[in-house]
Design a protein around this motif. Structure first.
Motif, PDB file in Angstrom:
ATOM      1  N   VAL A  61       0.846  -1.198   0.000  1.00  8.55           N
ATOM      2  CA  VAL A  61       0.000   0.000   0.000  1.00  8.55           C
ATOM      3  C   VAL A  61       0.875   1.239   0.000  1.00  8.55           C
ATOM      4  N   GLU A  62       0.766   2.021  -1.073  1.00  4.97           N
ATOM      5  CA  GLU A  62       1.540   3.263  -1.166  1.00  4.97           C
ATOM      6  C   GLU A  62       0.800   4.404  -0.499  1.00  4.97           C
ATOM      7  N   SER A  63       1.567   5.335   0.016  1.00  5.72           N
ATOM      8  CA  SER A  63       0.981   6.550   0.561  1.00  5.72           C
ATOM      9  C   SER A  63       0.480   7.420  -0.572  1.00  5.72           C
ATOM     10  N   GLU A  64      -0.328   8.394  -0.202  1.00  9.09           N
ATOM     11  CA  GLU A  64      -0.846   9.304  -1.202  1.00  9.09           C
ATOM     12  C   GLU A  64       0.295  10.135  -1.781  1.00  9.09           C
ATOM     13  N   TYR A  93       3.318   6.270  -9.493  1.00  8.80           N
ATOM     14  CA  TYR A  93       4.434   5.551  -8.882  1.00  8.80           C
ATOM     15  C   TYR A  93       3.921   4.294  -8.189  1.00  8.80           C
ATOM     16  N   TYR A  94       4.647   3.199  -8.404  1.00  9.27           N
ATOM     17  CA  TYR A  94       4.276   1.906  -7.840  1.00  9.27           C
ATOM     18  C   TYR A  94       5.430   1.335  -7.030  1.00  9.27           C
ATOM     19  N   CYS A  95       5.127   0.739  -5.896  1.00 10.02           N
ATOM     20  CA  CYS A  95       6.138  -0.080  -5.233  1.00 10.02           C
ATOM     21  C   CYS A  95       5.866  -1.543  -5.576  1.00 10.02           C
ATOM     22  N   ALA A  96       6.922  -2.344  -5.509  1.00  8.70           N
ATOM     23  CA  ALA A  96       6.823  -3.734  -5.906  1.00  8.70           C
ATOM     24  C   ALA A  96       7.848  -4.556  -5.135  1.00  8.70           C
ATOM     25  N   ALA A  97       7.576  -5.861  -5.028  1.00  6.78           N
ATOM     26  CA  ALA A  97       8.439  -6.753  -4.264  1.00  6.78           C
ATOM     27  C   ALA A  97       8.896  -7.916  -5.134  1.00  6.78           C
ATOM     28  N   SER A  98      10.195  -8.243  -4.997  1.00  8.79           N
ATOM     29  CA  SER A  98      10.774  -9.334  -5.786  1.00  8.79           C
ATOM     30  C   SER A  98      11.745 -10.139  -4.940  1.00  8.79           C
ATOM     31  N   GLY A 142       1.919  -2.634  -5.584  1.00  5.93           N
ATOM     32  CA  GLY A 142       0.951  -1.764  -4.961  1.00  5.93           C
ATOM     33  C   GLY A 142      -0.028  -1.227  -5.999  1.00  5.93           C
ATOM     34  N   GLN A 143      -0.984  -0.445  -5.529  1.00 11.97           N
ATOM     35  CA  GLN A 143      -2.035   0.058  -6.406  1.00 11.97           C
ATOM     36  C   GLN A 143      -1.600   1.296  -7.185  1.00 11.97           C
ATOM     37  N   GLY A 144      -0.499   1.903  -6.784  1.00 15.89           N
ATOM     38  CA  GLY A 144      -0.001   3.082  -7.470  1.00 15.89           C
ATOM     39  C   GLY A 144      -0.496   4.366  -6.835  1.00 15.89           C
ATOM     40  N   THR A 145       0.311   5.403  -6.959  1.00 10.48           N
ATOM     41  CA  THR A 145      -0.053   6.710  -6.421  1.00 10.48           C
ATOM     42  C   THR A 145       0.428   7.786  -7.386  1.00 10.48           C
TER      43      THR A 145
END
Length: 121
Positions: A4-7, A93-98, A112-115
């Motif tokens: 979950v990304e911040s606004e 902007y998106y965060c992601a995990a690998s 994440g859903q993107g912000t």
């Protein structure tokens, strides 16, 4: 797994913004965490990554020296500090995990859903 990304927000050129991504449902300390962005009409592109081992960091040339990625494994959180923002930084902007490779969006199974970040000139 949930990221979950911040606004994001609207900022003037030259300004700063910090994005936060909170992760749950995974063993956070064993994942490399990346930030990507996608501008309208463009492909999703790599911005920065922080490795799970040694917290080594890598940046796209376009943001090197302006953006800083960091992580707090105790809080299952990854940050992207963005300074010296430019209108070209406008994107979702998106965060992601690998747990494997790190430079391509295809390397990341979790997103994440993107912000939205908008930089005005």
């Amino acid at each position: 797994v949930q990221l979950v990304e911040s606004e994001g927000g609207l900022v003037q050129a030259g300004g700063s913004l910090r994005l936060v991504c909170a992760a749950s449902g995974l063993t956070f300390s064993t994942y490399s965490m990346g930030w990507f962005r996608q501008a309208p009409g463009k492909e999703r592109e790599f911005v920065a990554v922080i490795m799970w081992i040694g917290s080594r960091t890598y940046y796209a040339d376009s943001v090197k020296g302006r953006f800083t990625i960091s992580r707090d494994n105790a809080k299952n959180t990854v940050y992207l500090q963005m300074n010296g923002l430019k209108p070209d930084d406008t994107a979702v902007y998106y965060c992601a995990a690998s747990r494997g490779e790190i430079l391509s969006p295809a390397d990341y199974p979790y997103w994440g859903q993107g912000t939205q970040v908008t930089v005005s000139s």
